[in-house]
Design a protein around this motif. Sequence first.
Motif, PDB file in Angstrom:
ATOM      1  N   ARG A 445     -11.058  42.258  24.917  1.00 30.31           N
ATOM      2  CA  ARG A 445      -9.969  42.049  23.998  1.00 30.31           C
ATOM      3  C   ARG A 445      -9.951  43.173  22.972  1.00 30.31           C
ATOM      4  O   ARG A 445      -8.907  43.695  22.619  1.00 30.31           O
ATOM      5  CB  ARG A 445     -10.133  40.705  23.299  1.00 30.31           C
ATOM      6  N   ALA A 446     -11.134  43.568  22.534  1.00 28.29           N
ATOM      7  CA  ALA A 446     -11.232  44.593  21.500  1.00 28.29           C
ATOM      8  C   ALA A 446     -10.624  45.907  21.978  1.00 28.29           C
ATOM      9  O   ALA A 446      -9.993  46.624  21.219  1.00 28.29           O
ATOM     10  CB  ALA A 446     -12.702  44.812  21.141  1.00 28.29           C
ATOM     11  N   GLN A 447     -10.782  46.180  23.263  1.00 30.01           N
ATOM     12  CA  GLN A 447     -10.289  47.453  23.752  1.00 30.01           C
ATOM     13  C   GLN A 447      -8.769  47.498  23.833  1.00 30.01           C
ATOM     14  O   GLN A 447      -8.191  48.558  23.939  1.00 30.01           O
ATOM     15  CB  GLN A 447     -10.896  47.734  25.120  1.00 30.01           C
ATOM     16  N   ASP A 449      -6.853  46.305  21.467  1.00 32.18           N
ATOM     17  CA  ASP A 449      -6.278  46.297  20.108  1.00 32.18           C
ATOM     18  C   ASP A 449      -5.432  47.539  19.849  1.00 32.18           C
ATOM     19  O   ASP A 449      -5.827  48.633  20.179  1.00 32.18           O
ATOM     20  CB  ASP A 449      -7.404  46.269  19.068  1.00 32.18           C
TER      21      ASP A 449
ATOM     22  N   ASN B  98      -5.437  41.387  14.513  1.00 32.40           N
ATOM     23  CA  ASN B  98      -5.824  40.025  14.881  1.00 32.40           C
ATOM     24  C   ASN B  98      -7.160  39.794  14.192  1.00 32.40           C
ATOM     25  O   ASN B  98      -8.131  40.430  14.508  1.00 32.40           O
ATOM     26  CB  ASN B  98      -5.941  39.863  16.392  1.00 32.40           C
ATOM     27  N   ARG B 100     -10.554  39.490  12.504  1.00 31.23           N
ATOM     28  CA  ARG B 100     -11.890  39.568  13.079  1.00 31.23           C
ATOM     29  C   ARG B 100     -12.939  39.132  12.078  1.00 31.23           C
ATOM     30  O   ARG B 100     -13.732  39.929  11.602  1.00 31.23           O
ATOM     31  CB  ARG B 100     -12.186  41.003  13.520  1.00 31.23           C
TER      32      ARG B 100
END
Lengths: 449, 281
Positions: A445-447, A449, B98, B100
């Motif tokens: 998911r982080a990638q 962003d 989003n 974090r």
Amino acid sequence: MSVLSEHSTGHRFDFLTALKRALLSALIAFGLFSLLIGIRTDTGPTGALVLTGRPALLAIIVGLVFAGALVRELILRDRGIALGRFVSPDLLARAQALGKFVGLALLGFAILVPIIFYHDRYLLDLGIMILTYVMLGWGLNIVVGLAGLLDLGYVAFYAVGAYSYALLAENFGFSFWICLPLAGILASFWGILLGFPVLRLRGDYLAIVTLAFGEMIRLVLINWQNLTHGPDGITGVPRPSFFGLPFNNDDGGFAHTFGLEWSPLHRIVFLYYLILVLALVTNLVTIRLRRLPIGRAWEALREDEIACRSLGINTTNTKLTAFAMGAMFAGFAGSFFATRQGFISPESFTFTESALVLAIVVLGGMGSQIGVAVAAAVMLGGFEFFREFAQFRMLVFGLAMVAIMIWRPRGLVATRTPSIFLNREKDINAELVRRARTKTWSWRRAQHD
Amino acid sequence: MTDAAAEPILTVEHLSMRFGGLVAVDDLSFSARRGDITALIGPNGAGKTTVFNCITGFYKPSVGMIRLTHTNGAEFLLERLFDFRISKHARVARTFQNIRLFPGMTALENLMVAQHNPLMLASGLTFLGIFGIASFTQAERAAIDKARYWLDRIGLIERADDPAGSLPYGAQRRLEIARAMCADPVLLCLDEPAAGLNVRESGELNELLMFIRAEHGTSILLIEHDMSVVMEISDHIVVLDYGLKIADGKPAAVRDDPKVIAAYLGVHDEELDEAHAEAGL
């Protein structure tokens, strides 16, 4: 095909669906057991193997599965009885509230065991084994439970600790008390060494590499004949002494010095208390570290690595310290194992051990100290208890594990206690706490962003 | 924020970021002045978050220079610093589009994690802290006080011991900003702080940002779609479209810029050409 829609279309349809499902279950059972149970090999009169069919037994088993599935479909599901309902949540909440009290009570019991069961050598040995796994569980808990790094090769550090002691004692004649810290240091060194290549890996990928690392250490131990004596192992690992006083029947021995009658149990009791102290040290250090910045950084790393980096936390060092700390305690436990057994070989450090320790941590509830202790006692006690079932031991035990994971998917203790509080301490429901396994997902998911 | 006194805190020069054949940011230059609230706006996909990720070290820019200047004159070339060092040494903190937060940790713990580096030093890299030395206890108390201050500021003091993941959405947004502020930044980068907030909440957000600038002197760089936030609080606006800078100036000037209107509302091709011709592109 939801339960709801079946209800709305009437009872008859219900019965047909249940029948269909039960037939399917029976079919699967037939497929599974036709070879396992339906056919049996015997030695014939000429010495050759002959196949004999056991259709009756097979029919009984398939019939039982069919009936069981039908009953489940019709009665249990119809009334909406989910398996989990049998354990009331109130009871569990109350049990958790008693957590601290339970912990103290267990500790008191653990201290008293050698006094209560002094003459029961079997129980003392079991106690020592359980405590060894409690210590390993607490050590692995730092890596898996706190830092969220799934480590399947934990046994490697246990092996490093054991061989460190055995080899240092064999080659240099060091005593246990010198070797214990050395074994811890060496194991944590290997922990850091493993840490470096896996820094960029997460979740499943990390698990695979650590698994390979565990196997590598074992294979090196088997093949480096000159140093480790290969599969023969190392015999005559020195027994521990009571701070210099050996446990023997001589004049300078422990029993004689303290004016006691010599008994082989002295050493067992000493070993018991030694591992109890080592395990408690592990526990106290972990509890203390959790309240220090490094411990909070470990937990933050488990929760969200990207956010950690945005706050200036050096994630590399944080991961390496987690690996090193976990490995150090495994090293201590390993050298204790070597001195207790007096003999070590690569046989003792197979993947099964890693899996067992990981199972203890997961079953106990990742991150929970008391949960891990209880899980170790339940698992190893369970192994002994189910010994009566002989060949079905692992089957029964596996079923018990599955049942626990259905009822308590987050482990026995499914709450996280905050490391610090402002007004009042409240436990955090595990649903909110990230686990080692979800890491892969969060990274992907982080990638995006 | 008098113009004469304010020298730039952040200077971005010829920044380009390519992902394979895609040019996400194309030769972008702008500067943000110390003590200002600078807004980075533009339609979806304009490359705003990419710029943010370059500034905060999550991406390494393909081309370009990003220079951050502290009040004492120390300069940091952010494109050369790697991930956590930007926050640790250059003291740039950020929030995420989003949210974090650390969902399983309490609000207070979230703010304590943000103070990791000073606390780590105070604990003697853990070795002294494990024995509970007095100087660490003091440092920890100071850290708790700071966290308490921010929790009070964002109205979450009552929920300090609740897990961050259980807080309402607006509160999580505020907590993330407070967490970034606990890292003691000179530049605070906010990626769509008002996204998903209602009118009252975004009003509170405006107040919080104005407070941060006034009381703590922290410069703010923000990406935002909510024009009520952007127009009300920003001193300076940079507009991006398809990775290119199309406008740069005071809110009033940017609002009336035909290219900005065209980028946001969409126009016929002929009109766009006219607008481009007018702007001399």
